[in-house]
Design a protein around this motif. Sequence first.
Motif, PDB file in Angstrom:
ATOM      1  N   PHE A  37       0.873  -1.225  -0.046  1.00  0.00           N
ATOM      2  CA  PHE A  37       0.027  -0.093  -0.008  1.00  0.00           C
ATOM      3  C   PHE A  37       0.863   1.190  -0.061  1.00  0.00           C
ATOM      4  O   PHE A  37       2.371   1.005   0.410  1.00  0.00           O
ATOM      5  CB  PHE A  37      -0.868  -0.032   1.244  1.00  0.00           C
ATOM      6  N   GLN A  39       1.399   5.788   0.237  1.00  0.00           N
ATOM      7  CA  GLN A  39       1.023   6.926   0.940  1.00  0.00           C
ATOM      8  C   GLN A  39       1.550   8.204   0.320  1.00  0.00           C
ATOM      9  O   GLN A  39       2.856   8.278   0.544  1.00  0.00           O
ATOM     10  CB  GLN A  39       1.010   7.006   2.290  1.00  0.00           C
ATOM     11  N   GLU A  44      -4.560   9.906   1.677  1.00  0.00           N
ATOM     12  CA  GLU A  44      -4.676   8.781   2.606  1.00  0.00           C
ATOM     13  C   GLU A  44      -4.007   7.615   2.201  1.00  0.00           C
ATOM     14  O   GLU A  44      -3.668   7.594   0.742  1.00  0.00           O
ATOM     15  CB  GLU A  44      -6.091   8.553   2.834  1.00  0.00           C
ATOM     16  N   ARG A  45      -3.696   6.624   2.886  1.00  0.00           N
ATOM     17  CA  ARG A  45      -2.796   5.312   2.646  1.00  0.00           C
ATOM     18  C   ARG A  45      -4.084   4.692   1.393  1.00  0.00           C
ATOM     19  O   ARG A  45      -4.987   4.709   1.759  1.00  0.00           O
ATOM     20  CB  ARG A  45      -2.591   4.402   3.365  1.00  0.00           C
ATOM     21  N   GLU A  46      -3.435   4.103   0.546  1.00  0.00           N
ATOM     22  CA  GLU A  46      -4.390   3.078  -0.515  1.00  0.00           C
ATOM     23  C   GLU A  46      -3.450   2.012  -0.716  1.00  0.00           C
ATOM     24  O   GLU A  46      -2.495   1.970  -0.999  1.00  0.00           O
ATOM     25  CB  GLU A  46      -4.796   3.922  -1.645  1.00  0.00           C
ATOM     26  N   GLY A  47      -4.249   0.785  -0.761  1.00  0.00           N
ATOM     27  CA  GLY A  47      -3.738  -0.424  -1.193  1.00  0.00           C
ATOM     28  C   GLY A  47      -3.373  -0.219  -2.676  1.00  0.00           C
ATOM     29  O   GLY A  47      -4.287   0.183  -3.474  1.00  0.00           O
ATOM     30  N   ARG A 103      -8.976  -6.972   2.775  1.00  0.00           N
ATOM     31  CA  ARG A 103      -8.218  -5.673   3.297  1.00  0.00           C
ATOM     32  C   ARG A 103      -7.078  -5.213   2.349  1.00  0.00           C
ATOM     33  O   ARG A 103      -6.502  -3.995   2.542  1.00  0.00           O
ATOM     34  CB  ARG A 103      -7.493  -6.289   4.553  1.00  0.00           C
ATOM     35  N   PRO A 105      -7.296  -3.710  -0.357  1.00  0.00           N
ATOM     36  CA  PRO A 105      -7.509  -2.020  -0.859  1.00  0.00           C
ATOM     37  C   PRO A 105      -7.113  -1.034  -0.006  1.00  0.00           C
ATOM     38  O   PRO A 105      -7.057   0.153  -0.075  1.00  0.00           O
ATOM     39  CB  PRO A 105      -8.870  -2.209  -1.227  1.00  0.00           C
ATOM     40  N   ARG A 106      -6.821  -1.319   1.314  1.00  0.00           N
ATOM     41  CA  ARG A 106      -6.618  -0.516   2.352  1.00  0.00           C
ATOM     42  C   ARG A 106      -5.195  -0.891   3.050  1.00  0.00           C
ATOM     43  O   ARG A 106      -4.228  -1.167   2.305  1.00  0.00           O
ATOM     44  CB  ARG A 106      -7.549  -0.682   3.454  1.00  0.00           C
ATOM     45  N   VAL A 107      -5.160  -0.745   4.359  1.00  0.00           N
ATOM     46  CA  VAL A 107      -3.960  -0.830   4.754  1.00  0.00           C
ATOM     47  C   VAL A 107      -3.604  -2.314   5.491  1.00  0.00           C
ATOM     48  O   VAL A 107      -4.466  -3.014   5.734  1.00  0.00           O
ATOM     49  CB  VAL A 107      -3.673   0.114   5.917  1.00  0.00           C
TER      50      VAL A 107
END
Length: 121
Positions: A37, A39, A44-47, A103, A105-107
């Motif tokens: 991921f 940043q 914001e952080r993104e996958g 998860r 797509p996220r952190v």
Amino acid sequence: QVQFVESGGGLVQPGGSLRLSCTASGVTSDYYAIGWFRQAPGKEREGVSCISTSDDIYYVDSVKGRFTISRDNVKNTVYLQMSSLKPEDTAVYYCGVFLYFGRCPRVGDYWGQGTQVNVSS
């Protein structure tokens, strides 16, 4: 304790390529995904991408067709080949372990120190 060895990153001109690599150790779950991921400043952080132990693969829409994730099972290392890089790809890229594929797509649930990727002319 999950530990990471990350390499790659750096400065590249738009349209150029870079390869990130990551080795994760200490993961006790039989099923998980590993990937990155990112940043960017002020965002914001993104996958970005991940690959699971079942070979499920995720890419965020903005990198589809440009980035390729792969795994060397012998070396227990995952690679992210990034091509046709754009200035908007500039970010700190974190290698992460995702305990659930959803998860991605996220952190990550665990992550390394990160490596800087700068795309600039």
